[in-house]
Design an enzyme around this catalytic site. Sequence first.
Site, mmCIF file in Angstrom:
data_model
loop_
_atom_site.group_PDB
_atom_site.id
_atom_site.type_symbol
_atom_site.label_atom_id
_atom_site.label_comp_id
_atom_site.label_asym_id
_atom_site.label_seq_id
_atom_site.Cartn_x
_atom_site.Cartn_y
_atom_site.Cartn_z
ATOM 1 N N HIS A 95 -8.487 -4.593 -0.004
ATOM 2 C CA HIS A 95 -7.215 -3.907 0.244
ATOM 3 C C HIS A 95 -6.418 -4.528 1.388
ATOM 4 C CE1 HIS A 95 -4.465 -0.587 -0.315
ATOM 5 N NE2 HIS A 95 -4.493 -0.302 0.984
ATOM 6 N N ASP B 282 -10.549 -4.358 -4.584
ATOM 7 C CA ASP B 282 -9.952 -3.356 -3.694
ATOM 8 C C ASP B 282 -10.766 -2.063 -3.773
ATOM 9 O OD1 ASP B 282 -8.288 -1.457 -2.398
ATOM 10 O OD2 ASP B 282 -6.499 -2.614 -2.906
ATOM 11 N N SER C 29 0.835 -1.198 0.000
ATOM 12 C CA SER C 29 0.000 0.000 0.000
ATOM 13 C C SER C 29 0.876 1.256 0.000
ATOM 14 C CB SER C 29 -0.948 -0.038 1.201
ATOM 15 O OG SER C 29 -1.890 1.004 1.154
#
Length: 377
Positions: free
Chosen positions: A241, A212, A147
């Site tokens: 996610h 996501d 991320s």
Amino acid sequence: MGAVTSSMAAKFAFFPPNPPSYCVTVEEGTGKLRMTDVAEKENVDVLKVKTKKGTEIVALYVKNPTAKLTLLYSHGNAADLGQMYDLFSELSLHLRVNLMGYDYSGYGQSTGKPSEQNTYADVEAAYKCLQETYGVKEEDIILYGQSVGSGPTLDLSSRLSRLRAVVLHSPILSGLRVMYPVKRTYWFDIYKNIDKIPLVQCPVLVIHGSKDDVVDCSHGKQLHALSKEKYEPLWVEGGNHCDLELFPQYIKHLKKFILAIEKTGPLRNGSVLSMDQMDNARNSTDCRPRQSIDQREKSRSSTDNRDKPRGSTDQIEKSRASTDKRDRSRKSVDYADKANTAEQPEKGRNSIDRFGDMMRSAVLCNIDCFKPVGTKV
């Protein structure tokens, strides 16, 4: 422009767990650092590392006696080492790698405040620690960014010519692009991964969930498309996610990637074997033929300028500044590629898939990548 910058900065925020999930104590007599609130393990070192920005970050080094490679893991936006501890231990065990994870400035028990520039200094300090404290060579290091961690990961990897490989887990194209579908890079944007990924000289594996809802899968697809040395990506069907570690194909694909990287190895001149050669090595390991998805790519020279000497930390900083100043238009990328059909977690697991069961109860990522200031956590 100053008002624009302030406005944009106000929309981005870091979310270190508050309070931190762990503390660091010093053992009397030995001076050895220990982490509280986790299951202490003999193969885990706790360290404090100083950065060039003047902060002191906490790092973990998980040792595996069978390891040939070392993973340097940059975690997501709202996690700290206490929350990542079990995952790091399991990854080291199942992938047979040494693993270093670290907390960004202002995270966990690291000093200072979190910022884009501080995260760059943080990852450089962790990388330098691997080399100086543990004697790990650049060509034996794999950078892993999850991320927001894809930002410091790509910033560093874009400037290392002999790096073994890169893994991007639910990565972002840039901070601004997470919130707005902009087609160009603005100077006030942060984590300009879209501009840095073409500079990475080593194999890149992208992992992204098809569902996501924080960082759209198109971010991963475009970063994969822009990579020079593409490895077969993993589009996790149904993955969001913060849950990709719970899908059995996650650890399977990572293990296959590590085995392929180990088989190829760096060449004497510091370059890495071509992706076709890597596929052949992987096939011999898997004992079954697999067609590379990257056959459409033109063959590249094995050198690829990787034998250029690595610049100093100061040179890295100057190079970053020149990169970040670029403000150029980019053509949009076709996102029509359908996500690969992947087996679901409900299917039978083999021995390595106990990893998924174990991590099901773990706190892997408890907040979105970026949220507007004022959003409840």
